[in-house]
Write a protein that holds these residues in place. Structure first.
Motif, PDB file in Angstrom:
ATOM      1  N   CYS A  55       0.849  -1.182   0.000  1.00 20.60           N
ATOM      2  CA  CYS A  55       0.000   0.000   0.000  1.00 20.60           C
ATOM      3  C   CYS A  55       0.889   1.238   0.000  1.00 20.60           C
ATOM      4  O   CYS A  55       1.856   1.322   0.754  1.00 20.60           O
ATOM      5  N   CYS A  63      -9.203   3.566  -2.755  1.00 18.64           N
ATOM      6  CA  CYS A  63      -9.866   2.574  -1.896  1.00 18.64           C
ATOM      7  C   CYS A  63     -10.850   3.265  -0.963  1.00 18.64           C
ATOM      8  O   CYS A  63     -11.984   2.820  -0.787  1.00 18.64           O
ATOM      9  N   PHE A  99      -2.265  -0.393  -6.746  1.00 16.41           N
ATOM     10  CA  PHE A  99      -1.107  -1.233  -6.452  1.00 16.41           C
ATOM     11  C   PHE A  99      -1.452  -2.635  -5.977  1.00 16.41           C
ATOM     12  O   PHE A  99      -0.588  -3.343  -5.472  1.00 16.41           O
ATOM     13  N   PRO A 102      -4.885  -4.240  -1.305  1.00 17.60           N
ATOM     14  CA  PRO A 102      -5.829  -4.974  -0.443  1.00 17.60           C
ATOM     15  C   PRO A 102      -5.846  -6.467  -0.789  1.00 17.60           C
ATOM     16  O   PRO A 102      -5.806  -6.843  -1.957  1.00 17.60           O
TER      17      PRO A 102
HETATM   18  S1  SF4 Z   1      -5.587   2.812  -3.036  1.00 21.20           S
HETATM   19 FE1  SF4 Z   1      -4.222   1.068  -2.586  1.00 21.20          FE
HETATM   20  S2  SF4 Z   1      -2.210   1.982  -2.334  1.00 21.20           S
HETATM   21 FE2  SF4 Z   1      -3.665   3.674  -2.210  1.00 21.20          FE
HETATM   22  S3  SF4 Z   1      -4.098   3.882  -0.017  1.00 21.20           S
HETATM   23 FE3  SF4 Z   1      -5.647   2.492  -0.837  1.00 21.20          FE
HETATM   24  S4  SF4 Z   1      -4.835   0.422  -0.536  1.00 21.20           S
HETATM   25 FE4  SF4 Z   1      -3.118   1.874  -0.296  1.00 21.20          FE
END
Ligand code: SF4
Ligand code: HEM
Ligand code: SF4
Lengths: 214, 347
Positions: A55, A63, A99, A102
C-alpha cells in the motif's frame, strides 16, 4: 505534519524479498496474506528491474473513495488505515487500488472474502487493546517511534519509508550523485545518447552509494 | 593412505581457487575493456515505453505474491472509481428522484385511472395461486435487493453519521450478506417467472396502437389489449433484458471463483449498478400503476380475480375470450381456481 510515504529505488532493489519477509514477520499476517510484494519486470533480461510494492498510502486514495462501508481513515501522518469491524469484504477497494494492495483471506461463493487486509505502514489499526490491535492489524511500530520494518531491514536501502520530504531528499541526493538528469526511472535512450555518456551514467548509478559527496 | 587423501583434497581446493582467479581475471579484463555497448546491455537502465506498458499490463513480469496476477500498476481502478462515484452514484439518485417526482406530479394532475362503469360484481380469474405466489415472492426479493443494493451505494452517506459505527457495522454486514445470498434466489425465480409469462407477452400489432394512444389517455376509445396490454409487455421485456443483465452481472460479482480479473469486476459492477438502478426506476412506475394509478388492478394480484368491468375496460380482447367463465353476481364466493386464467389467454 509528516506525510508518511514509501519510496522504492528501483536502481538499488536486488529482489532479495527481505522486505516481504520482514513484513510477514513483524505483522504475523494470516496464511496466504503477503502485504508486500516484489515485482520484477523483464526477469533475466538486460533490462531487468525490480521494485517492492505494498500500500502506498495514497493522498487521494481510491480505496477510501469506493468503500461502501466508509471504513477507511487517514491518520494525521497520512497513513491510510481501515476498520476491520466495519469492513464487509466486498472487494471494491481491491478493484480500485492502483497497487493491488488490499488482500483477502479467502475468496468464496457469494462474495465471502473475509476482512480485507493490507499494509498499515506498521501503524496498527483501531482496537480496544494492544493485543487486539496486533491480532487484527499487526505491529504498531509508529506508536513506538519506529519506521516500518520492511524499510528498516532493506539491505540496499532501496526501500525508504518516512516523511515524504525526508525520503524524497534522500532519493534526490542519490539521483544527483548518479549524475543523470532523471536517474530514478531514467529513460536512457540508446539511440540518441553517445555511447560514452550512457556508459558513464550507468557507472554512476551503480556506485551512488559509495561515492563521496562532491 | 590418510595423508594421500588429504593431499588430494588440498589439490582440489587449490584447483578451485585457481579457477576462480582465472575467471575473475577474465571478468576484470572485459570490464577494463570498457565496451560501452556491452555495459549498457548489462546494467539496469533502459526504461522506455515498453517498460511502462509492462508496468500496466503485467507482461514480462514476475511477482513474489503466491497467486498474484496483478500488474504493477492497475490504471483502470481510478477510472472505475470516477465512473462509479462521479457518474453512476449521482445518476442513480437523479433517476430515482425524477421518477418519483414524475409519479407524484402525474398523480396530482391526472389522478387515478377509475373504472368507466359500475362494477358488475362478476369476477374473472386472472392470476392463479401459483402465479400470485411467484409475483409476490419476486417482488419482495426485488425490494429487499433494491434496498440492500441502495445501502451499498448510498448508505455510508446516511447511517454511519446518524447512528454510529457499531450500528452501521451490523447494518452493512447484514446488507451485504442478504444481498449476496438473496440475489441468486431472485435470479432463478425471475427467470422462472419470465418463462411462465413469455407467451402472453409476445408483441402483437395492437400493442403498437396501445402505445400510440398512451394506454388509453389519448383519444376516446380504449385501445385493444389482450391478457397483457402494451405497458405490461414493455415491463416484461425490460425485465427480460435489463433484468437479465442485472442477474448476469450480479452473478459475476457474487461468485469470484472463475478467475475474474479486477477489470472484469469493475465492468460487472458498473453494469450491475446501472442496470439495477434503471430497473428500480421502472419498478417505481410499475408499482404506481399497479396500486395508486389504476382502480381495480391490485385486487387482481392479491385475490386472483378481477371485476368484469375492469377486464372489459383494460383487456377487452381477453375479456371477450373469457367472459363466459365469469362468476355470477349472486355467487357468494368467486368461482374456483380452475385454470381458466391460464387456459384463455389471447395476448
Ligand atoms: S488505493 Fe491502494 S495503495 Fe492507495 S491507499 Fe488504498 S490500498 Fe493503499
Ligand atoms: C441475480 C440477482 C443479484 C445478484 C446475484 C446480485 C449481486 C450483487 C453483488 C455481489 C453486489 C456487490 C455487493 C457486495 O459484494 O458487497 C451487488 C451490488 C449491488 N446490487 Fe445486486 N445482485 C442481484 C440483484 C440486484 C437487484 C435486483 C438490484 C436492485 C433492484 C440490485 C442492486 C444492487 C446495487 C445498487 C448494488 C451496489 C452497486 C455499487 O455499490 O456500486 N442487485 N449485487
Ligand atoms: S473490502 Fe472492506 S475495506 Fe474494502 S471496500 Fe469493501 S468494505 Fe471497504
Amino acid at each position: 505534519m509528516a506525510q508518511m510515504k514509501f519510496l522504492c529505488d528501483a536502481e538499488r532493489c536486488i529482489e532479495c524479498n527481505g522486505c516481504v519477509t520482514a513484513c510477514k514477520n513483524a505483522n504475523e499476517t494470516e496464511w496466504g496474506i503477503q502485504r508486500r510484494r516484489v515485482v520484477t519486470l523483464d526477469d533475466g533480461q538486460p533490462s531487468e528491474v525490480s521494485i517492492s510494492v505494498a500500500c502506498m498510502h495514497c493522498d487521494d486514495a481510491p480505496c477510501m473513495a469506493v468503500c461502501p462501508t466508509d471504513c477507511f481513515y487517514k491518520t494525521d501522518d497520512g497513513i491510510v488505515l481501515h476498520d476491520k469491524d466495519i469492513c464487509i469484504g466486498c472487494g471494491y477497494c481491491l478493484y480500485a487500488c492502483p497497487f493491488g494492495a488490499p488482500q483477502f483471506p479467502k475468496q468464496n461463493a457469494f462474495g465471502e472474502r473475509g476482512k480485507m487486509d493490507k499494509c498499515t505502514f506498521c501503524a496498527g489499526g483501531p482496537a480496544e487493546t494492544k493485543e487486539e490491535e496486533y491480532e487484527k492489524y499487526g505491529a504498531n511500530r509508529i506508536a513506538e517511534g519506529k519506521l516500518p520494518l520492511c524499510a528498516e531491514m532493506c539491505s540496499t536501502k532501496a526501500l525508504l519509508a518516512g516523511d515524504a520530504q525526508t525520503i524524497s531528499d534522500i532519493f534526490r541526493q542519490r539521483v544527483v550523485y548518479r549524475g543523470h538528469k532523471d536517474g530514478g526511472w531514467s529513460s536512457v535512450d540508446k539511440a540518441q545518447a553517445s555511447a560514452p555518456d550512457v556508459s558513464a551514467n550507468l557507472d554512476n548509478m551503480a556506485y551512488d552509494a559509495t561515492r563521496a559527496e562532491k | 593412505m590418510h595423508t594421500l587423501m588429504q593431499c588430494l583434497q588440498r589439490l582440489r581446493v587449490l584447483g578451485v581457487i585457481l579457477m576462480l582467479a582465472v575467471l575473475t581475471a577474465g571478468l576484470v579484463s572485459t570490464a577494463q575493456a570498457a565496451d560501452p555497448d556491452q555495459e549498457l546491455n548489462q546494467a539496469v537502465g533502459t526504461i522506455n515505453a515498453d517498460t511502462w506498458r509492462e508496468v500496466k499490463n503485467g507482461e514480462n513480469f514476475i511477482d513474489t505474491r503466491h497467486d498474484s496476477t496483478y500488474s504493477l500498476i492497475n490504471t483502470s481502478g481510478e477510472t472505475w472509481r470516477q465512473i462509479r462515484n462521479d457518474w453512476i452514484s449521482p445518476g442513480g439518485l437523479i433517476a430515482l428522484g425524477s421518477m418519483l417526482a414524475i409519479l407524484v406530479i402525474f398523480y396530482l394532475i391526472v389522478g387515478r385511472n377509475d373504472l368507466d362503469a359500475e362494477r358488475t360484481g362478476r369476477k374473472l380469474l386472472r392470476w392463479t395461486a401459483l402465479e400470485r405466489a411467484m409475483h409476490w415472492t419476486v417482488a419482495t426479493l426485488f425490494i429487499v435487493l433494491a434496498l440492500t443494493g441502495l445501502n451499498l451505494l448510498y448508505g455510508k452517506f446516511l447511517f454511519r453519521h446518524a447512528f454510529g459505527d457499531a450500528f452501521w457495522a451490523n447494518l452493512v454486514s447484514l446488507t451485504k450478506l442478504t444481498h449476496n445470498y438473496v440475489g441468486p434466489v431472485f435470479g432463478i425465480l425471475l427467470l422462472l417467472m419470465l418463462a411462465k409469462w413469455l407467451t402472453v407477452n409476445l408483441p402483437k400489432k395492437h400493442d403498437w396502437q396501445w402505445f400510440k394512444q398512451g394506454g388509453g389517455m389519448v383519444g376516446k376509445k380504449h385501445p385493444d389489449a389482450g391478457f397483457a396490454n402494451g405497458g405490461e409487455k414493455a415491463w416484461y421485456w425490460i425485465l427480460a433484458s435489463v433484468g437479465l443483465l442485472v442477474i448476469v452481472s450480479g452473478f459475476v460479482l457474487d461468485f469470484p471463483l472463475f478467475g475474474q480479473t479486477r477489470d472484469n469486476m469493475q465492468w460487472a459492477n458498473m453494469f450491475h449498478a446501472v442496470t439495477s438502478l434503471i430497473l428500480m426506476a421502472v419498478a417505481l412506475g410499475h408499482i404506481y400503476i399497479g396500486t395508486l394509478g389504476t382502480e381495480g388492478a391490485l385486487e387482481g394480484m392479491t385475490t386472483g380475480y378481477v371485476d368484469e368491468t375492469w377486464a372489459k375496460q383494460h383487456h377487452n380482447l381477453w375479456y371477450e375470450e373469457v367472459k363466459d367463465s365469469a362468476g355470477q353476481p349472486e355467487q357468494q364466493n368467486p368461482p374456483v381456481d380452475d385454470d381458466t386464467a391460464t387456459a384463455n389467454r389471447p395476448n
